[in-house]
Design a protein around this motif. Structure first.
Motif, PDB file in Angstrom:
ATOM      1  N   GLY A   1     -43.570 -11.569 -13.506  1.00  0.00           N
ATOM      2  CA  GLY A   1     -44.542 -12.350 -14.722  1.00  0.00           C
ATOM      3  C   GLY A   1     -45.685 -12.103 -15.116  1.00  0.00           C
ATOM      4  O   GLY A   1     -45.928 -10.668 -15.093  1.00  0.00           O
ATOM      5  N   CYS A   2     -46.373 -13.008 -15.789  1.00  0.00           N
ATOM      6  CA  CYS A   2     -47.004 -12.558 -16.471  1.00  0.00           C
ATOM      7  C   CYS A   2     -48.586 -12.282 -16.458  1.00  0.00           C
ATOM      8  O   CYS A   2     -49.735 -13.361 -16.430  1.00  0.00           O
ATOM      9  N   ASP A   3     -48.876 -11.316 -15.089  1.00  0.00           N
ATOM     10  CA  ASP A   3     -50.375 -10.937 -14.779  1.00  0.00           C
ATOM     11  C   ASP A   3     -50.955  -9.667 -13.952  1.00  0.00           C
ATOM     12  O   ASP A   3     -51.212  -9.567 -13.036  1.00  0.00           O
ATOM     13  N   ALA A   4     -50.344  -9.245 -15.553  1.00  0.00           N
ATOM     14  CA  ALA A   4     -51.141  -7.513 -15.331  1.00  0.00           C
ATOM     15  C   ALA A   4     -50.883  -6.868 -14.481  1.00  0.00           C
ATOM     16  O   ALA A   4     -51.251  -6.077 -13.988  1.00  0.00           O
ATOM     17  N   SER A   5     -49.501  -7.369 -13.393  1.00  0.00           N
ATOM     18  CA  SER A   5     -49.234  -6.482 -12.179  1.00  0.00           C
ATOM     19  C   SER A   5     -48.818  -4.928 -13.005  1.00  0.00           C
ATOM     20  O   SER A   5     -48.446  -3.994 -11.875  1.00  0.00           O
ATOM     21  N   ASP A  78     -55.034 -12.313 -13.129  1.00  0.00           N
ATOM     22  CA  ASP A  78     -53.984 -11.507 -12.675  1.00  0.00           C
ATOM     23  C   ASP A  78     -53.868 -11.238 -11.413  1.00  0.00           C
ATOM     24  O   ASP A  78     -54.616 -11.812 -10.862  1.00  0.00           O
ATOM     25  N   GLY A  79     -52.678 -11.264 -11.217  1.00  0.00           N
ATOM     26  CA  GLY A  79     -52.151 -10.853  -9.933  1.00  0.00           C
ATOM     27  C   GLY A  79     -52.779  -9.685  -8.727  1.00  0.00           C
ATOM     28  O   GLY A  79     -53.183  -8.785  -9.203  1.00  0.00           O
ATOM     29  N   GLU A 242     -44.376 -17.016 -14.664  1.00  0.00           N
ATOM     30  CA  GLU A 242     -44.639 -17.174 -14.389  1.00  0.00           C
ATOM     31  C   GLU A 242     -46.650 -16.685 -13.748  1.00  0.00           C
ATOM     32  O   GLU A 242     -47.514 -15.697 -13.050  1.00  0.00           O
ATOM     33  N   VAL A 243     -47.278 -17.396 -15.549  1.00  0.00           N
ATOM     34  CA  VAL A 243     -48.216 -17.031 -14.980  1.00  0.00           C
ATOM     35  C   VAL A 243     -49.334 -17.623 -13.951  1.00  0.00           C
ATOM     36  O   VAL A 243     -48.835 -19.078 -13.430  1.00  0.00           O
TER      37      VAL A 243
END
Length: 260
Positions: A1-5, A78-79, A242-243
């Motif tokens: 997802g777009c969570d900077a993981s 952020d993840g 998946e934000v």
């Protein structure tokens, strides 16, 4: 997802992170994003997430080299988890056929049009040889220097073997995915596909489906502005995958590590 993981470093005892996965080994710019984050933290600490920085920087990078500009929705968080295997499992593989590609995209809420338009980012893409050398050497198992993937233009394959991936085991040489145009965001990638010069099997797969091929042909023959519009639309859709919002995740102080 777009969570900077993808920006997180591996942790001691925690296993390798997404950035360590083979599909991500050609990613660049981590240090630049860290500098951007540091500047933002000086001005407005704890406000702008690394996920939003990544989405905005991606848009701006495309614009700097001649591509479109689009409004980026913000508010992502952020993840706190980054697992190498998840990247391997969920990033579409360069060996995928069209059916598998479309299944992969649909699993993330994207459709056939998104698949075709987002693949256009390969106009500025690079790859290590080991992502496609099986197309150049012993593809059918008959052996010999000419045993290349028949869906790949023979002259292009020969040139790659001669000047880039000179051995089947090369895993360090980097190759442009859109030769001669990889520093310009344009429709050259699609014209290359129609000449059977897509670097990956997954690139070549786009012209094996009638609907996808029709989209490729239309954008290859049309003005760049048409591609820019549809690419921007698909980038916004991908940026919503998946934000994390609200109380999910966090806003990291440093993009490479979770908050302590």
């Amino acid at each position: 997802g777009c969570d900077a993981s993808v920006l997180l470093n591996a942790t001691t005892g925690g296993g390798e992170a997404e950035k360590d996965a083979t599909p991500n080994l050609t990613l660049r710019g981590f240090a630049f994003l860290d500098r951007v984050k540091a500047l933002l933290e000086q001005e407005c600490p704890g406000v702008v997430s690394c996920a939003d920085i990544l989405a905005l920087a991606s848009r701006d990078a495309v614009g700097v080299i001649g591509g479109p500009f689009w409004r980026v929705p913000t508010g992502r968080r952020d993840g706190r988890v980054s697992i190498k295997q998840e990247a391997l499992d969920q990033i579409p593989a360069p060996t995928m056929n069209f059916t598998d590609l479309l299944t992969s995209f649909r699993a993330k809420g994207l459709d056939l049009a998104d698949l075709v338009w987002l693949s256009g980012a390969h106009t500025i893409g690079i790859s290590h040889c080991n992502s496609f050398t099986e197309r150049l050497y012993n593809f059918t198992g008959r052996g010999g220097p000419g045993d290349a993937d028949p869906s790949l233009d023979a002259e292009y394959a020969a040139n790659l073997r001669r000047t880039k991936c000179t051995t089947p085991t090369d895993n360090t040489t980097i190759v442009e995915m859109d030769p001669g145009s990889f520093l310009t965001f344009d429709t050259s990638y699609y014209r290359g596909l129609l000449k059977r010069r897509g670097l990956f099997q997954s690139d070549a797969a786009l012209i094996t489906d009638a609907a996808a091929r029709a989209d490729v042909e239309s954008v290859a023959k049309g003005p760049s502005e048409v591609f820019f519009q549809v690419f921007a639309r698909s980038m916004v859709r991908m940026g919503m995958i998946e934000v994390k919002t609200g109380g999910e995740g966090e806003i990291r102080r440093h993009c490479a590590v979770v908050n302590s």
